[in-house]
Design a protein around this motif. Structure first.
Motif, PDB file in Angstrom:
ATOM      1  N   ASP A 229     -30.350 -19.345  -4.674  1.00 41.54           N
ATOM      2  CA  ASP A 229     -30.079 -19.260  -6.111  1.00 41.54           C
ATOM      3  C   ASP A 229     -29.106 -20.348  -6.546  1.00 41.54           C
ATOM      4  O   ASP A 229     -29.251 -20.934  -7.637  1.00 41.54           O
ATOM      5  N   ALA A 230     -28.094 -20.622  -5.665  1.00 41.17           N
ATOM      6  CA  ALA A 230     -27.132 -21.671  -6.014  1.00 41.17           C
ATOM      7  C   ALA A 230     -27.802 -23.036  -6.070  1.00 41.17           C
ATOM      8  O   ALA A 230     -27.516 -23.843  -6.974  1.00 41.17           O
ATOM      9  N   GLU A 231     -28.694 -23.312  -5.102  1.00 42.75           N
ATOM     10  CA  GLU A 231     -29.391 -24.599  -5.117  1.00 42.75           C
ATOM     11  C   GLU A 231     -30.275 -24.726  -6.347  1.00 42.75           C
ATOM     12  O   GLU A 231     -30.372 -25.801  -6.967  1.00 42.75           O
ATOM     13  N   ILE A 232     -30.917 -23.586  -6.707  1.00 41.55           N
ATOM     14  CA  ILE A 232     -31.773 -23.624  -7.913  1.00 41.55           C
ATOM     15  C   ILE A 232     -30.920 -23.909  -9.145  1.00 41.55           C
ATOM     16  O   ILE A 232     -31.255 -24.773  -9.985  1.00 41.55           O
ATOM     17  N   LEU A 233     -29.789 -23.191  -9.249  1.00 47.39           N
ATOM     18  CA  LEU A 233     -28.916 -23.401 -10.419  1.00 47.39           C
ATOM     19  C   LEU A 233     -28.319 -24.800 -10.404  1.00 47.39           C
ATOM     20  O   LEU A 233     -28.181 -25.456 -11.460  1.00 47.39           O
ATOM     21  N   ARG A 234     -27.951 -25.264  -9.188  1.00 45.33           N
ATOM     22  CA  ARG A 234     -27.377 -26.606  -9.097  1.00 45.33           C
ATOM     23  C   ARG A 234     -28.419 -27.657  -9.493  1.00 45.33           C
ATOM     24  O   ARG A 234     -28.108 -28.640 -10.190  1.00 45.33           O
ATOM     25  N   GLY A 235     -29.655 -27.473  -9.040  1.00 42.62           N
ATOM     26  CA  GLY A 235     -30.708 -28.417  -9.423  1.00 42.62           C
ATOM     27  C   GLY A 235     -30.956 -28.404 -10.924  1.00 42.62           C
ATOM     28  O   GLY A 235     -31.134 -29.461 -11.543  1.00 42.62           O
ATOM     29  N   ARG A 236     -30.960 -27.190 -11.499  1.00 40.30           N
ATOM     30  CA  ARG A 236     -31.139 -27.099 -12.946  1.00 40.30           C
ATOM     31  C   ARG A 236     -29.974 -27.756 -13.676  1.00 40.30           C
ATOM     32  O   ARG A 236     -30.159 -28.448 -14.691  1.00 40.30           O
ATOM     33  N   GLY A 237     -28.756 -27.559 -13.135  1.00 41.92           N
ATOM     34  CA  GLY A 237     -27.598 -28.194 -13.766  1.00 41.92           C
ATOM     35  C   GLY A 237     -27.671 -29.713 -13.672  1.00 41.92           C
ATOM     36  O   GLY A 237     -27.347 -30.415 -14.636  1.00 41.92           O
ATOM     37  N   ASP A 238     -28.041 -30.188 -12.466  1.00 32.69           N
ATOM     38  CA  ASP A 238     -28.165 -31.640 -12.320  1.00 32.69           C
ATOM     39  C   ASP A 238     -29.245 -32.194 -13.238  1.00 32.69           C
ATOM     40  O   ASP A 238     -29.085 -33.281 -13.840  1.00 32.69           O
ATOM     41  N   ALA A 239     -30.339 -31.479 -13.361  1.00 34.30           N
ATOM     42  CA  ALA A 239     -31.408 -31.931 -14.248  1.00 34.30           C
ATOM     43  C   ALA A 239     -30.934 -31.964 -15.699  1.00 34.30           C
ATOM     44  O   ALA A 239     -31.212 -32.912 -16.451  1.00 34.30           O
ATOM     45  N   GLU A 240     -30.190 -30.872 -16.055  1.00 36.83           N
ATOM     46  CA  GLU A 240     -29.679 -30.833 -17.432  1.00 36.83           C
ATOM     47  C   GLU A 240     -28.672 -31.948 -17.665  1.00 36.83           C
ATOM     48  O   GLU A 240     -28.654 -32.587 -18.733  1.00 36.83           O
ATOM     49  N   ARG A 241     -27.821 -32.193 -16.669  1.00 32.86           N
ATOM     50  CA  ARG A 241     -26.843 -33.258 -16.799  1.00 32.86           C
ATOM     51  C   ARG A 241     -27.535 -34.609 -16.918  1.00 32.86           C
ATOM     52  O   ARG A 241     -27.178 -35.437 -17.779  1.00 32.86           O
ATOM     53  N   ASN A 242     -28.512 -34.872 -16.060  1.00 37.06           N
ATOM     54  CA  ASN A 242     -29.234 -36.144 -16.139  1.00 37.06           C
ATOM     55  C   ASN A 242     -29.960 -36.291 -17.470  1.00 37.06           C
ATOM     56  O   ASN A 242     -30.042 -37.405 -18.020  1.00 37.06           O
ATOM     57  N   LYS A 243     -30.452 -35.156 -17.957  1.00 35.45           N
ATOM     58  CA  LYS A 243     -31.126 -35.203 -19.252  1.00 35.45           C
ATOM     59  C   LYS A 243     -30.148 -35.603 -20.352  1.00 35.45           C
ATOM     60  O   LYS A 243     -30.447 -36.444 -21.210  1.00 35.45           O
ATOM     61  N   ILE A 244     -28.948 -34.976 -20.281  1.00 35.17           N
ATOM     62  CA  ILE A 244     -27.937 -35.288 -21.309  1.00 35.17           C
ATOM     63  C   ILE A 244     -27.495 -36.750 -21.172  1.00 35.17           C
ATOM     64  O   ILE A 244     -27.345 -37.475 -22.160  1.00 35.17           O
ATOM     65  N   PHE A 245     -27.273 -37.191 -19.911  1.00 35.77           N
ATOM     66  CA  PHE A 245     -26.907 -38.593 -19.709  1.00 35.77           C
ATOM     67  C   PHE A 245     -27.996 -39.531 -20.211  1.00 35.77           C
ATOM     68  O   PHE A 245     -27.728 -40.579 -20.797  1.00 35.77           O
ATOM     69  N   GLY A 246     -29.226 -39.167 -19.968  1.00 37.47           N
ATOM     70  CA  GLY A 246     -30.338 -40.011 -20.437  1.00 37.47           C
ATOM     71  C   GLY A 246     -30.373 -40.097 -21.948  1.00 37.47           C
ATOM     72  O   GLY A 246     -30.570 -41.197 -22.527  1.00 37.47           O
ATOM     73  N   GLU A 247     -30.185 -38.976 -22.599  1.00 38.74           N
ATOM     74  CA  GLU A 247     -30.183 -38.974 -24.061  1.00 38.74           C
ATOM     75  C   GLU A 247     -29.013 -39.795 -24.603  1.00 38.74           C
ATOM     76  O   GLU A 247     -29.137 -40.551 -25.572  1.00 38.74           O
ATOM     77  N   ALA A 248     -27.828 -39.593 -23.970  1.00 40.65           N
ATOM     78  CA  ALA A 248     -26.667 -40.367 -24.413  1.00 40.65           C
ATOM     79  C   ALA A 248     -26.880 -41.856 -24.190  1.00 40.65           C
ATOM     80  O   ALA A 248     -26.498 -42.694 -25.017  1.00 40.65           O
ATOM     81  N   PHE A 249     -27.478 -42.238 -23.077  1.00 41.92           N
ATOM     82  CA  PHE A 249     -27.730 -43.649 -22.801  1.00 41.92           C
ATOM     83  C   PHE A 249     -28.699 -44.241 -23.814  1.00 41.92           C
ATOM     84  O   PHE A 249     -28.535 -45.388 -24.249  1.00 41.92           O
TER      85      PHE A 249
END
Length: 316
Positions: A229-249
């Motif tokens: 569950d932690a890996e799933i949440l961590r992956g979702r968090g990383d994906a969300e973070r990368n998404k936010i970074f991508g949008e900001a970029f």
């Protein structure tokens, strides 16, 4: 004359009193009386009261022998008996009896209680040995004890009746193992208890190991599920973070580059004891070279000079 008669009258009264005294006997409520004349039993008085007999018991005339008319008791102590299987007991018992036939009691043992009890003791000893010898080690310590006393009483009854006695009760007061058998019994009981304790301890260890194995398996399962569950949440968090970074970029690439560079400065220049040796005009410090906070154009590497041309070949 009157004075001469007085001694004779007194003597006659004295003789009469002596005759009356020697002819009267009293039986109380706790006694029975056997009247014996010249060695033969003439009568038996069983009821309390005053009775008469022939005077003067000398020359084997009427004599009165008193016997008890109440419950009597005798004890038999420290009888060593052997039970079936070879173990030995020390037994104490007592017998309650009464004299029911004074005439027969007089004829068999001359009215002597000690002689009668001696015969009953012998019979009681034999009865106890027989009754105990037919039974196992723990019979006398169980509910079978009452039936054992009934058997002993039955054995004594016939012998007592031949003496003019009646057995009222037989009781076994004490049944103890002998010293050597007691020690053997204690050792056996100790070994049995130790074996039982070892069995219980082994079962407890088995159950403890089983439950620990179940608990360890459950811990592994819970930890695995939590890590998953932690890996799933961590992956979702990383994906969300990368998404936010991508949008900001995409919105402002210059600011995003500036922000990332500042974060790199904080991480690299923190007080962690790390020493960096860099050139001031390196690419890492490009924002320090601009007062406007803009990144300078990246330093282009110098182009190396072209190699000299090869000399032409001479014409033939």
């Amino acid at each position: 004359m009157n004075s001469n008669r007085l001694p004779a009258i007194l003597i006659g009264l004295a003789v009469l009193l002596v005759l009356i005294y020697s002819s009267v006997f009293v039986v109380n409520e706790r006694e029975q009386a056997i009247v014996v004349r010249f060695g033969e039993i003439q009568d038996v008085k069983r009821e309390p009261g005053i009775y008469f007999k022939l005077p003067f018991a000398f020359m084997d005339a009427d004599r009165v022998q008193y016997v008890e008319d109440r419950a009597l008791r005798f004890d038999l102590d420290n009888i060593r008996v052997q039970v079936r299987g070879g173990a030995f007991y020390e037994v104490d018992a007592f017998v309650v009896y009464s004299i029911t036939d004074p005439r027969l009691f007089r004829e068999t043992v001359s009215g002597d209680r000690e002689s009668a009890e001696s015969r009953l003791r012998t019979r009681l000893d034999a009865a106890l040995r027989r009754v105990y010898g037919l039974r196992n080690f723990d019979a006398a310590l169980s509910n079978e004890r009452s039936s054992m006393m009934q058997e002993v009483r039955a054995d004594l009854t016939a012998a007592a009746e031949t003496l003019g006695l009646a057995i009222r009760d037989v009781r076994i007061r004490r049944t103890d193992l002998t010293q050597e058998v007691s020690q053997q019994t204690f050792q056996r009981m100790k070994a049995e208890r130790l074996a039982e304790a070892e069995l219980i301890r082994a079962r407890g260890n088995e159950q403890g190991q089983r439950r620990r194995a179940i608990a360890d398996r459950q811990v592994v399962e819970f930890v695995s599920e939590a890590q998953r569950d932690a890996e799933i949440l961590r992956g979702r968090g990383d994906a969300e973070r990368n998404k936010i970074f991508g949008e900001a970029f995409q919105r402002d690439p210059a600011f995003f580059e500036f922000y990332r560079t500042m974060r790199a400065y904080v991480a690299a220049l923190a007080d962690n004891g790390t020493t960096l040796v860099l050139s001031p005009d390196s690419e890492f410090f490009r924002f320090f070279n601009s007062s406007a906070g803009q990144a300078l154009a990246p330093i282009q590497a110098p182009v190396p000079p072209a190699p000299p041309a090869a000399p032409a070949a001479p014409a033939n």
